[in-house]
Design a protein around this motif. Structure first.
Motif, short mmCIF file in Angstrom:
data_model
loop_
_atom_site.label_atom_id
_atom_site.label_comp_id
_atom_site.label_asym_id
_atom_site.label_seq_id
_atom_site.Cartn_x
_atom_site.Cartn_y
_atom_site.Cartn_z
N ARG A 1 -3.96 -0.03 -7.76
CA ARG A 1 -3.98 1.43 -7.96
C ARG A 1 -5.27 1.85 -8.67
O ARG A 1 -5.90 2.84 -8.30
N ALA A 2 -5.65 1.08 -9.67
CA ALA A 2 -6.87 1.40 -10.43
C ALA A 2 -8.11 1.31 -9.54
O ALA A 2 -9.11 1.97 -9.79
N LEU A 3 -8.03 0.47 -8.51
CA LEU A 3 -9.17 0.28 -7.60
C LEU A 3 -9.09 1.22 -6.41
O LEU A 3 -9.88 1.12 -5.47
N GLY A 4 -8.11 2.12 -6.43
CA GLY A 4 -8.05 3.16 -5.42
C GLY A 4 -7.21 2.82 -4.19
O GLY A 4 -7.26 3.54 -3.20
N VAL A 5 -6.43 1.75 -4.27
CA VAL A 5 -5.55 1.40 -3.14
C VAL A 5 -4.34 2.33 -3.18
O VAL A 5 -3.67 2.44 -4.21
N GLU A 6 -4.06 2.98 -2.06
CA GLU A 6 -2.96 3.94 -2.03
C GLU A 6 -1.73 3.43 -1.30
O GLU A 6 -0.64 3.93 -1.48
N GLU A 7 -1.92 2.40 -0.45
CA GLU A 7 -0.76 1.93 0.32
C GLU A 7 0.17 1.09 -0.57
O GLU A 7 -0.21 0.69 -1.67
N PRO A 8 1.39 0.84 -0.08
CA PRO A 8 2.33 0.05 -0.89
C PRO A 8 1.78 -1.35 -1.17
O PRO A 8 1.17 -1.95 -0.30
N THR B 1 6.40 -4.64 -22.37
CA THR B 1 7.83 -4.35 -22.48
C THR B 1 8.35 -3.54 -21.29
O THR B 1 9.51 -3.15 -21.26
N SER B 2 7.48 -3.28 -20.32
CA SER B 2 7.94 -2.54 -19.13
C SER B 2 7.01 -2.83 -17.95
O SER B 2 5.86 -3.24 -18.14
N ALA B 3 7.52 -2.58 -16.75
CA ALA B 3 6.69 -2.76 -15.56
C ALA B 3 5.46 -1.85 -15.64
O ALA B 3 4.35 -2.25 -15.24
N ALA B 4 5.65 -0.64 -16.16
CA ALA B 4 4.51 0.29 -16.26
C ALA B 4 3.42 -0.27 -17.17
O ALA B 4 2.22 -0.12 -16.89
N GLU B 5 3.84 -0.93 -18.24
CA GLU B 5 2.86 -1.51 -19.16
C GLU B 5 2.10 -2.66 -18.49
O GLU B 5 0.89 -2.82 -18.69
N THR B 6 2.81 -3.42 -17.69
CA THR B 6 2.16 -4.52 -16.97
C THR B 6 1.20 -3.97 -15.93
O THR B 6 0.10 -4.49 -15.74
N GLU B 7 1.58 -2.88 -15.27
CA GLU B 7 0.67 -2.24 -14.31
C GLU B 7 -0.58 -1.75 -15.03
O GLU B 7 -1.69 -1.87 -14.53
N ARG C 1 -6.45 -2.23 -16.34
CA ARG C 1 -7.58 -2.50 -17.25
C ARG C 1 -8.36 -3.73 -16.81
O ARG C 1 -9.58 -3.78 -16.87
N LEU C 2 -7.62 -4.73 -16.37
CA LEU C 2 -8.26 -5.96 -15.89
C LEU C 2 -9.13 -5.66 -14.67
O LEU C 2 -10.27 -6.10 -14.57
N ALA C 3 -8.58 -4.87 -13.75
CA ALA C 3 -9.29 -4.57 -12.51
C ALA C 3 -10.63 -3.90 -12.77
O ALA C 3 -11.61 -4.14 -12.08
N THR D 1 3.65 -6.95 -9.82
CA THR D 1 3.59 -5.70 -10.58
C THR D 1 2.19 -5.54 -11.19
O THR D 1 1.59 -4.46 -11.12
N LEU D 2 1.67 -6.61 -11.75
CA LEU D 2 0.32 -6.57 -12.33
C LEU D 2 -0.72 -6.29 -11.24
O LEU D 2 -1.62 -5.46 -11.42
N VAL D 3 -0.57 -6.96 -10.11
CA VAL D 3 -1.54 -6.76 -9.01
C VAL D 3 -1.45 -5.32 -8.49
O VAL D 3 -2.47 -4.70 -8.16
N ARG D 4 -0.24 -4.78 -8.47
CA ARG D 4 -0.08 -3.38 -8.02
C ARG D 4 -0.86 -2.43 -8.93
O ARG D 4 -1.56 -1.52 -8.46
N GLY D 5 -0.76 -2.65 -10.23
CA GLY D 5 -1.50 -1.81 -11.18
C GLY D 5 -3.01 -1.94 -10.97
O GLY D 5 -3.75 -0.95 -11.03
#
Ligand code: ADP
Ligand code: MG
Length: 152
Positions: free
Chosen positions: A57-64, A16-22, A27-29, A50-54
Motif C-alpha cells: 500500500r505504501a508503494l502505491g499498490v492498489e490491488e488486493p 498489537t493489531s494487523a493495522a500496526e503491522t501494516e 515504514r519498511l517499504a 499483513t506486513l507485505v500488504r502494508g
C-alpha cells in the motif's frame, strides 16, 4: 560491541493489531529501493502477508494483496515501482525446479518480499533484509528486523 555485532543489530517491535503491522510494513517499504529483497520469516498466521500488504500500500499498490495460492508469486504495479510478492511455502527446494523460476520476480526494477524463503536459499542477491515474526499471544506479534541488509 565490535563492528560485526553492530552490523547485526536487531530492531524489535511488538505489534498489537494487523493495522500496526501494516504500518510497520509501510515504514519498511519506504526505506527500500528497486532490486532490494525483504525476506519475511514466521509461522502461519504470524502476519507476514499483513506486513507485505502494508508495504505494498505504501508503494502505491492498489490491488488486493493476499498470499499467492496457485503460483509462487505476484508482481504488483505500484507508484513508479514494481513490487514482487513471493510465497515459497509449497516449494520443496529450488534445485528440483526450473532454476529461472524466481527470475520473473527478482528483477532489478522490483522490490521483492519473500515469505517462506528457505527454498530460495542462496538465490537471493542484492541487498537482502531479514524480518522475523512470531505470535506473542492474542493479537500480539513480535517483529524483528536486522538493521543492516546482507549482501549476497
Ligand atoms: P501469514 O502470512 O504469516 O501466514 P497473515 O498475515 O496472512 O499471516 O495472517 C495474519 C492474521 O492474523 C490475519 O488474519 C490478521 O488479521 C491477524 N492478526 C491479528 N493481530 C495481528 C497483528 N498484530 N499483526 C498481524 N496480523 C494480525
Ligand atoms: Mg502469508
Amino acid at each position: 560491541m565490535n563492528a560485526s555485532e553492530r552490523e547485526q543489530r536487531r530492531w524489535r517491535l511488538v505489534s498489537t493489531s494487523a493495522a500496526e503491522t501494516e504500518a510497520f510494513g509501510a515504514r519498511l517499504a519506504e526505506r527500500m529501493e528497486p532490486g532490494d529483497v525483504v525476506v519475511v520469516r514466521g509461522d502461519l498466521g504470524a502476519g507476514k502477508t499483513t506486513l507485505v500488504r502494508g508495504a505494498c500500500r505504501a508503494l502505491g499498490v492498489e490491488e488486493p494483496v493476499t498470499s499467492p495460492t496457485f503460483t509462487i508469486g505476484q508482481r504488483y504495479r505500484g507508484a513508479g515501482v514494481t513490487v514482487s510478492h513471493l510465497d515459497l511455502y509449497r516449494l520443496p527446494g529450488l534445485e528440483l525446479e526450473d532454476p529461472a523460476l524466481l527470475d520473473d520476480y527478482l528483477t532489478a526494477d522490483a522490490i521483492a518480499f519473500v515469505e517462506w524463503p528457505a527454498a530460495a536459499a542462496g538465490q537471493l542477491g542484492g541487498r537482502v533484509y531479514e524480518v522475523r515474526m512470531r505470535h506473542g499471544g492474542g493479537d500480539r506479534r513480535v517483529i524483528e528486523l536486522d538493521s543492516a541488509p546482507s549482501h549476497a
